[in-house]
Design a protein around this motif. Sequence first.
Motif, PDB file in Angstrom:
ATOM      1  N   ASP A 409      11.971  99.260 -35.017  1.00 13.23           N
ATOM      2  CA  ASP A 409      12.357  97.949 -35.451  1.00 13.23           C
ATOM      3  C   ASP A 409      11.089  97.332 -36.242  1.00 13.23           C
ATOM      4  N   THR A 410      11.285  97.414 -37.414  1.00 18.60           N
ATOM      5  CA  THR A 410       9.851  97.102 -38.090  1.00 18.60           C
ATOM      6  C   THR A 410       9.832  95.225 -38.299  1.00 18.60           C
ATOM      7  N   THR A 414       7.892  89.119 -46.863  1.00 13.77           N
ATOM      8  CA  THR A 414       7.659  89.183 -48.090  1.00 13.77           C
ATOM      9  C   THR A 414       5.875  89.119 -48.256  1.00 13.77           C
ATOM     10  N   ASP A 499       7.290  82.567 -37.653  1.00 12.67           N
ATOM     11  CA  ASP A 499       8.186  83.232 -36.612  1.00 12.67           C
ATOM     12  C   ASP A 499       7.674  83.099 -35.103  1.00 12.67           C
ATOM     13  N   ARG A 514      12.739  82.565 -36.869  1.00 15.36           N
ATOM     14  CA  ARG A 514      11.913  81.562 -37.442  1.00 15.36           C
ATOM     15  C   ARG A 514      12.060  80.272 -36.424  1.00 15.36           C
ATOM     16  N   ARG A 525      16.202  85.640 -46.627  1.00 15.74           N
ATOM     17  CA  ARG A 525      15.713  84.599 -46.397  1.00 15.74           C
ATOM     18  C   ARG A 525      16.125  83.405 -47.144  1.00 15.74           C
TER      19      ARG A 525
HETATM   20  C1  7RM Z   1      10.818  92.263 -44.490  1.00 16.68           C
HETATM   21  C2  7RM Z   1      11.501  91.014 -44.657  1.00 16.68           C
HETATM   22  C3  7RM Z   1      10.918  87.923 -43.287  1.00 16.68           C
HETATM   23  C4  7RM Z   1      11.499  87.194 -41.984  1.00 16.68           C
HETATM   24  C5  7RM Z   1      10.421  87.396 -40.868  1.00 16.68           C
HETATM   25  C6  7RM Z   1      11.273  87.359 -39.665  1.00 16.68           C
HETATM   26  C7  7RM Z   1      12.447  88.230 -40.007  1.00 16.68           C
HETATM   27  C8  7RM Z   1      11.961  90.540 -40.438  1.00 16.68           C
HETATM   28  C9  7RM Z   1      12.383  91.472 -38.626  1.00 16.68           C
HETATM   29  C10 7RM Z   1      12.540  90.078 -38.497  1.00 16.68           C
HETATM   30  C11 7RM Z   1      12.854  90.123 -36.242  1.00 16.68           C
HETATM   31  C12 7RM Z   1      12.451  92.230 -37.270  1.00 16.68           C
HETATM   32  N1  7RM Z   1      11.145  90.011 -45.541  1.00 16.68           N
HETATM   33  N2  7RM Z   1      12.233  89.655 -39.676  1.00 16.68           N
HETATM   34  N3  7RM Z   1      11.936  91.914 -39.772  1.00 16.68           N
HETATM   35  N4  7RM Z   1      12.874  89.359 -37.298  1.00 16.68           N
HETATM   36  N5  7RM Z   1      12.577  91.561 -36.166  1.00 16.68           N
HETATM   37  N6  7RM Z   1      12.116  93.674 -37.360  1.00 16.68           N
HETATM   38  O1  7RM Z   1      12.742  90.969 -44.129  1.00 16.68           O
HETATM   39  O2  7RM Z   1      10.356  87.896 -46.154  1.00 16.68           O
HETATM   40  O3  7RM Z   1      12.588  88.729 -46.475  1.00 16.68           O
HETATM   41  O4  7RM Z   1      11.752  87.831 -44.358  1.00 16.68           O
HETATM   42  O5  7RM Z   1      12.729  88.256 -41.509  1.00 16.68           O
HETATM   43  O6  7RM Z   1      11.947  85.931 -39.330  1.00 16.68           O
HETATM   44  O7  7RM Z   1       9.725  85.967 -40.974  1.00 16.68           O
HETATM   45  S1  7RM Z   1      11.412  88.603 -45.787  1.00 16.68           S
END
Ligand code: 7RM
Length: 650
Positions: A409-410, A414, A499, A514, A525
Motif C-alpha cells: 500500500d504505497t 505528485t 495529509d 487530506r 486529486r
Molecule cells: C501517487 C498519487 C496524492 C494524494 C496524497 C494522499 C493520497 C496517495 C495513498 C494516499 C492513502 C495511499 N499522487 N494517497 N496514495 N492515501 N494511502 N497509499 O496518488 O498527487 O495524485 O495524490 O493521494 O492524500 O496526498 S497524487
Amino acid sequence: MSEASRIYPVQDRIRSQSYLKSRADYQAMYQKSVSNPDEFWREQAMRISWFHPFDRVSDWDLAQASVRWFEGGKLNVSYNCIDRHLESRGDQTAIIFEADEPEHARHISYRELHAEVCRVANVLKSFGVKKGDRVCIYLPMIPELAYTMLACARIGAIHSIVFAGFSADAIRDRIIDSQASMVVTANEGLRGGKRIALKTVVDKAVDGLDVVKTVLVAKHTETEVNMVTGRDFDMAEEKARQRPTCPPEWMDAEDPLFILYTSGSTGKPKGLMHTTGGYLVYASLTHQYVFDVHPGDIYCCAADIGWVTGHTYIIYGPLTNGTTTIMFESVPTYPHAGRYWDMVQRHKVNIFYTAPTAIRAIAREGNQWVAPYDLSSLRILGTVGEPINPEAWEWYYQVVGKSQCTIVDTWWQTETGGILITPLPGVNDLKPGAATLPFFGVQPCVVDQDGQEITTTEAKGYLCMKAAWPGMARTVYGDHERFKQTYFSQYPGLYFTGDGCTRDRDGDYWITGRVDDVINVSGHRLGTAEIESSINAHEWIAESAVIGYPHEIKGTGILAFVILNADAGSPSDADVSNAVRGQVSSDIGKIARPDMVLVCPGLPKTRSGKIMRRILRKISIGAYDDLGNVTTLADPSVVDQIIQVHKNHK
Ligand code: 7RM
C-alpha cells in the motif's frame, strides 16, 4: 484506525525471493540511509549510468525550499531507460502494449523502443524543439505516448503531460502556464470500446494561442481529422522521414525532466517540476525494492501516464531497471469485469499495481470474474492513490492474491516523485490499510496543530518530512514562491504533505487522507476551489461550496451546494444539476463533475464570510445532529434549510 483488524505474516513464498528478508534487514538499510544519507545516496546513484560523475551528493535547505541532488553530474534519462540495456537485453520486451481490445496486444522490444524514440526525437528537433523547451503531450495510453516522453528526455525538452480526459480549457491553461510551443496528440483515443475525439479538443485548446507553433498528430484509429496547414503534422509521416538514431543530450542532474500539473487547495493547478538525476535514481530504487522486481519479471502498473504514478512507475522506474512494463489502454470493466485477470493470465504478470477505486469497482461485480483465470504468476500486488478500505484490501488479498501474494500500500504524491511510505516485500507483516514504513532516506514526522513534532511512537496529526529525498519536486514551474508557500511555510524546516496520519505502537504509519481542501476522487486529486470557481462561472450561480463525501466506488464523491442568482429564473433542480455538471466538464473535465448538486437558499458562513465546510461535510453524511458549534455562523437558520434540501434529495 491505528489497530489492524488482522495481521498477516509475510509468506515464505514471498520471502524466498525478496531482496529483504526481515524487518531487521530493512532497519539496517534504513539506518544507514538516514545516519549517513550522502554516503547512502552516493552508492545508490551508481545504479544508473552517468556520462560525467557528480561533484556533490546533496545540498538542501527545506526552510528555503531549496533542494539539489547530484550536482555536476551529467546523464540522460532516455539513455538510462533504453540505450544501456541494448547490449544485454535488446530483444527483451520493454513495453507490452495492452490495447483496448485484448487481442490487439503488442510487444515492443528495447531495440524497437530505441529506434522509435530516436525517430520521434528527430521529429521534435526538425520542428525546432530544443533543450529546455516545453512540449505538451495530450495522448491516450498508446506507445506513442511512451515514445514522445522519452524523446523529450532524449533531447532535453521538458514534457508536460496532460491526462487525456481533461477538457480544452484545462489544456489551454497548462499550455499557457508552461509556454509549450508544441502539442503532441492523437486523432482519437479508444477506451472501453468508445472513441475519444482528442484532436477536436486540442483544436479548441490551441485556438488563437500564438505560443503553439506545431501540433503533431498520431493516427491511432482510421478516423480522419481536421488538419490545419502549417501547424498540424502527421506523426507517422514525420517519423518516416527521420533516422532511427539520435544522440542523447547530456543533461545536468538538476536540469528539468518534466512538469506535471496537480490540484491544490487554492488557485489553479500547480506545475510541479521534477529534475533529472535525483528523480531517476529515486524512481529506479523505489521501483526495484517496493515491487521487489527481479530480472524477467512482467510488471503491470494499470495507472494512466497522465498521472504521476504512470510517469514514475510505468515508464521511468521500470525502464531504468530494464523491466518489461505493461501499458494498459483500456478500463478495468472492458470487455468485462475480468479484464485485469485475463490480462494477468495472458502475459503472466508477476507484479500488479492499481488504485483502490478500481479494486472496489471490480470487486462489486463478484468473484466469478476472477475465478476462471490462472493468477498463479502474481507475487506482488500494489495499491496507490487513496486510503484503501479494509474490505477492498481483503478482497484483493484473498480473491486476487489467493493469500499467496503480498500487498504494498504505497503512499506518495505528485510532489514526492516516488513512493515515500510503503511496506516492502519480505519485511512487513501486512496490516490492511497501513502504508507502514518510510522508504530508505525518507524521514517522516507527525506534527500537531501548533507545528510541534509528536515524538511518542503512537501519534496522530499532520504528516511532514524532515529531510529532502532525491525524487522530490524542485519547484512550481514559474512560481517558486508558491512552491515555498504551499509546502514549506506552515512548518518551517519541514515539507508539509497535506495529509493526516496516525502512527501506531509498532511505528507503522496509517494515512488518513487530506487535511486541506483537496479531494481525492477515484484516486485523482482535485481542488474544491478549482471546482467552485468553475461552477460560479455559470450565469445562474451566485456561489457554491464543494465538498467530498463517502462514495462506494470512487472513495470520495463530489457534492456541490449552490446558491442561485436572483435573476436565474426558476430552473428545476435537474436543470441546475445538468448546467453545473456541464460547466465543470467543459472547464476541467468529466472527472471533476459533481455527483450531487444541491440548490440551497444559503451557505453556512461565519461572520467573517468563511464557509464552514465542516458543517456541510456532516450534513452530507446525514449526521444532522452532530454539527458541533454553529453559533459562530452569521445566520444559523441556514443550517436547517440545507438539511431539508439534503433530506429531500435522498
Ligand atoms: C501517487 C498519487 C496524492 C494524494 C496524497 C494522499 C493520497 C496517495 C495513498 C494516499 C492513502 C495511499 N499522487 N494517497 N496514495 N492515501 N494511502 N497509499 O496518488 O498527487 O495524485 O495524490 O493521494 O492524500 O496526498 S497524487
